[in-house]
Each structure stands twice: as structure tokens, then as C-alpha cells.
Write an enzyme that holds these catalytic residues in place. Structure first.
Site, short mmCIF file in Angstrom:
data_model
loop_
_atom_site.label_atom_id
_atom_site.label_comp_id
_atom_site.label_asym_id
_atom_site.label_seq_id
_atom_site.Cartn_x
_atom_site.Cartn_y
_atom_site.Cartn_z
N SER A 96 0.87 -1.18 0.00
CA SER A 96 0.00 0.00 0.00
C SER A 96 0.90 1.22 0.00
O SER A 96 1.50 1.57 1.01
CB SER A 96 -0.90 0.00 1.24
OG SER A 96 -1.80 -1.08 1.20
N LYS A 171 -7.10 1.94 -2.66
CA LYS A 171 -6.66 1.50 -1.33
C LYS A 171 -6.62 2.67 -0.34
O LYS A 171 -7.01 2.52 0.82
CB LYS A 171 -5.29 0.83 -1.41
CG LYS A 171 -4.74 0.36 -0.06
CD LYS A 171 -5.67 -0.64 0.63
CE LYS A 171 -5.23 -0.97 2.06
NZ LYS A 171 -4.01 -1.78 2.12
N LYS A 239 0.68 5.51 8.18
CA LYS A 239 1.31 5.73 6.88
C LYS A 239 0.26 5.91 5.79
O LYS A 239 0.36 6.83 4.96
CB LYS A 239 2.24 4.56 6.57
CG LYS A 239 2.93 4.61 5.21
CD LYS A 239 2.23 3.76 4.15
CE LYS A 239 2.21 2.30 4.52
NZ LYS A 239 1.56 1.48 3.46
#
Length: 295
Positions: A96, A171, A239
Site C-alpha cells: 500500500s 486502497k 502511513k
């Protein structure tokens, strides 16, 4: 069967690689700080020296590493994938990472004679173990059709979103929704608990109504049972929300809920919780309320 390079044998990558081995594919991998997991060794995984050597052995290469710089290092660093890339090799990045660098990575791989899919996943450790991941794919139709039989081994829902970068965009959107839903479940259960209700029965009732969700089911149970061993770590969700907020600045979009969820995750990290499961977001709210869910 294919020769598949798999780089990144962490919480998610390990069971994913195991499913590919179970399906009869040959797996070539590289180790960093940990030995080859015994289950993958028993299934016949092959260890080589570096990502370049992985590429020299592979028709398809899968990367499953933590962040954008990690993908760049694996693909383009010293002894990286691109140095050993064979013509027509399909690179599938299932990490990701940021959408814009993904587009650049895809371009560089294509210029070197390969093809590229960005295919991040959702479903956490349980989804990886059960081969039930949701996989969001960016790339050409031809690359998607080539990669889909391999993705089918690891996932239950595979969707071709669009061109390179669109899988990662999807995502990021997923991580926004997940974070805000964890926050909502945390607040609801914390309110019910502090009001004196049986929080387990509250959760059971909510699962039968409009508030039901997989997060209420899985993470709500984690919150009540105090099981915060990571399926997906706080620091990794941080993140991902950073990617969302950076993208929002570029797009001139306001994401106030996302910013708030990021601050709650930061509170967890500041209190030693960077490696908690992201359901541990509830602990930040518990500190504010001076009350623990279920107590």
C-alpha cells in the site's frame, strides 16, 4: 505453473506466498532480517541473494513491503529487480503506497521491457491467511488478465479499477473508510460502556441493525476482549492516512475526519502503541474518557 518472485514475507506476505506454493507455483524470495519461515521452507520456497536474483528466476514478481521507499529500493536500488528483469516479466506490487510514485514505477518497469500492476489488498492478516483478501488493481487490461489467475489464489474479491495508480488510489480510499469506521465503533462502544450498559450485548444488538459492519464485528470484539496483537499495525495505518492527507492537499480536498483519525492513531503511537492492531485506536479515546471499554 509459474516461477514467481515474492519479496516481503511479513504478516501479510507470508501466508500469501504460502497459498501460491500450495497451488503448485515455484517461489523465489530474498531474506532481510529474518530466516525463511519454516512453513514456507517445508513447502519448497527458494531463497536467493537479492531482488536482482529474484527477477532473474521469475516470470511474475510480487512485492509486499511496507512503504513507497521500500518498493522503490526493491525495484530500482542496488541489485534491484530492474537489474535482473526478464522481458515480459509482470511485476505486481501488492504493497500500500502512494499513487503518483506508483505511476512512475510502472513507467520505468515498462520501459525496461516488463509490465506492471499495482494491486494493494484489504482484509488484514485473517484475509491473507484465509485467501480471502480484497484486491484493488491498477494497470492495463492485458496485464490484469495475465495476473488475475495468480491474484485469485490469494483473494476472494479482485477488481480491476483502471490504469496504473488507480489500485493504490482505491486502497487509500479504503483506508480512509476503515479508519473512520474504527473511530465510530470505538466511540459507540466507549459511550455505551461508560453509560453502564453491557457492551458485549450492545455490540451484538448493533450487529443486527444498520450500524452493522465487519469492523464492528471483528474490531469491536477486539476492543471488548482487549486483544490488540497486530493484524494491521497502527503505524502502517498512520502511513496510509498520511498518503490520504498528502493527496488531499494536492487535490485541494478537505478530509477533516481523516485528519482526526490520524491524530488518534498518533496518540496511540505516542503512548507506545505503534505496533498495536489499529483497533487499538479505541485506547486513545479511552485515555480521553478515563474509562476502558468493558470496565
Amino acid at each position: 505453473m509459474s516461477k514467481i518472485g515474492f519479496i516481503g514475507l511479513g504478516i501479510m506476505g507470508r501466508p500469501m506466498a504460502g497459498h501460491l506454493l500450495d497451488a503448485g507455483h515455484d517461489i523465489y524470495t530474498v531474506l532481510h532480517n529474518s530466516p525463511l519461515p519454516s512453513d514456507l521452507k517445508e513447502k519448497g520456497a527458494n531463497v536467493v541473494d537479492n531482488p536482482k536474483a529474484v527477477a532473474e528466476q521469475s516470470e511474475i514478481i510480487i512485492t509486499m513491503v511496507p512503504d513507497t521507499p521500500d518498493v522503490e529500493k526493491v525495484l530500482f536500488g542496488e541489485d534491484g529487480v530492474i537489474e535482473g528483469l526478464q522481458k515480459d516479466t509482470l511485476v505486481i506490487d501488492m504493497s500500500s503506497i502512494a499513487p503518483m510514485p506508483t505511476q512512475d514505477f510502472a513507467r520505468r518497469i515498462k520501459e525496461a521491457g516488463g509490465d506492471y500492476l499495482d494491486a494493494p489488498v484489504s482484509g488484514g492478516e485473517g484475509g491473507a491467511i484465509n485467501a480471502a483478501l480484497t484486491i484493488m488493481v491498477g494497470g492495463s487490461e492485458a496485464a490484469f488478465e495475465r495476473g488475475k489467475p495468480v491474484l485469485d489464489i490469494m483473494g476472494a474479491s479482485i477488481t480491476h479499477i483502471g490504469e496504473n495508480g488507480s489500485g493504490q488510489t482505491c486502497k487509500v480510499a479504503n483506508q480512509i473508510v476503515v479508519a473512520l469506521t474504527i473511530e465510530a465503533v470505538s466511540e459507540g462502544l466507549l459511550f455505551a460502556s461508560k453509560a453502564g450498559a453491557d457492551v458485549a450485548k450492545v455490540r451484538e444488538s448493533l450487529l443486527g441493525g444498520l450500524a452493522q459492519s465487519k469492523i464492528l464485528d471483528v474490531h469491536g470484539e477486539r476492543m471488548i476482549n482487549r486483544t490488540f496483537d497486530p493484524g494491521f499495525k497502527v503505524k502502517l495505518h498512520q502511513k496510509d492516512l498520511n498518503l490520504a492527507l498528502e493527496g488531499a492537499r494536492t487535490l485541494d480536498v478537505s478530509l477533516p475526519g481523516t485528519a482526526n483519525a490520524q491524530q488518534l492513531l498518533q496518540a496511540c503511537a505516542a503512548n507506545g502503541g505503534a505496533d498495536w492492531d489499529h483497533a487499538g485506536m479505541v485506547r486513545a479515546l479511552e485515555m480521553l474518557a478515563n474509562h476502558e471499554v468493558g470496565k
